[in-house]
Design a protein around this motif. Structure first.
Motif, PDB file in Angstrom:
ATOM      1  N   UNK A  64      -7.539   3.868  34.414  1.00  0.00           N
ATOM      2  CA  UNK A  64      -8.789   4.403  33.877  1.00  0.00           C
ATOM      3  C   UNK A  64      -9.511   3.457  32.937  1.00  0.00           C
ATOM      4  N   UNK A  65      -9.099   2.188  32.921  1.00  0.00           N
ATOM      5  CA  UNK A  65      -9.705   1.194  32.035  1.00  0.00           C
ATOM      6  C   UNK A  65     -10.851   0.476  32.743  1.00  0.00           C
ATOM      7  N   UNK A  66     -11.860   0.149  31.969  1.00  0.00           N
ATOM      8  CA  UNK A  66     -12.992  -0.623  32.481  1.00  0.00           C
ATOM      9  C   UNK A  66     -12.595  -2.092  32.580  1.00  0.00           C
ATOM     10  N   UNK A  67     -12.800  -2.679  33.759  1.00  0.00           N
ATOM     11  CA  UNK A  67     -12.396  -4.062  34.007  1.00  0.00           C
ATOM     12  C   UNK A  67     -13.596  -4.862  34.514  1.00  0.00           C
ATOM     13  N   UNK A  68     -13.746  -6.074  34.014  1.00  0.00           N
ATOM     14  CA  UNK A  68     -14.721  -7.029  34.533  1.00  0.00           C
ATOM     15  C   UNK A  68     -13.932  -8.227  35.029  1.00  0.00           C
ATOM     16  N   UNK A  69     -13.950  -8.425  36.332  1.00  0.00           N
ATOM     17  CA  UNK A  69     -13.167  -9.496  36.952  1.00  0.00           C
ATOM     18  C   UNK A  69     -14.100 -10.617  37.408  1.00  0.00           C
ATOM     19  N   UNK A  70     -13.832 -11.835  36.927  1.00  0.00           N
ATOM     20  CA  UNK A  70     -14.646 -12.994  37.322  1.00  0.00           C
ATOM     21  C   UNK A  70     -14.188 -13.473  38.694  1.00  0.00           C
ATOM     22  N   UNK A  71     -15.141 -13.648  39.584  1.00  0.00           N
ATOM     23  CA  UNK A  71     -14.841 -14.130  40.927  1.00  0.00           C
ATOM     24  C   UNK A  71     -14.887 -15.644  40.998  1.00  0.00           C
TER      25      UNK A  71
END
Length: 157
Positions: A64-71
């Motif tokens: 349930x955590x907000x994640x920002x993943x760099x591509x």
């Protein structure tokens, strides 16, 4: 007075037409990304972007955590260009384009399919810059979810 009003209306109409043409050029670049994905055309894909664009995915993980993943853009190019039996299809709708000079922002809803099998949906947000050779994407972020997708019937396979 009549001449002034006519001139103002003509200038306004020409300005609207020019902005509509810019929006069409910007959406052409965005649509080429999806065409490249459908056809495994990494050369077409690269033509849509600046040399080193930033790509990200925003999602909520299983905790349930907000994640920002760099591509990694090169991995994306390789994945698109890789011969595959399945077709990657990402129809879009609800396009919103904003322009200020040489900067544009495009926000679209999408659904991602492998062949006719639904995978996920979300939003793609593009930032583009107008260069000598035309509009190029320098930043792309997408969201991904498997539920809560309201996909229009005309988009579904």
């Amino acid at each position: 007075m009549k001449k002034i009003l006519t001139t103002l209306l003509l200038c306004f109409a020409m300005s609207l037409m020019a902005q509509q043409n810019e929006k069409e050029e910007i959406l052409k670049v965005v649509n080429q990304v999806f065409e490249a994905m459908r056809t495994n055309d990494s050369t077409l894909l690269k033509q849509c972007f600046v040399a080193s664009p930033n790509t990200f995915t925003a999602f909520i993980n299983q905790e349930g955590e907000s994640v920002l993943s760099k591509g990694e853009f090169q991995k994306f190019i390789n994945a698109v260009g890789q011969p595959k039996e399945q077709v990657w299809d990402e129809p879009i709708w609800n396009e919103k384009v904003e322009i200020d000079g040489n900067l544009a922002s495009v926000w679209v809803d999408y659904a991602f399919y492998v062949d006719d099998q639904f995978s996920h949906c979300g939003v793609d947000a593009f930032h583009l810059i107008k260069q000598e050779e035309g509009w190029k994407i320098f930043h792309l972020v997408d969201t991904r979810r498997r539920s809560g997708c309201e996909i229009p019937d005309e988009i579904k396979p």
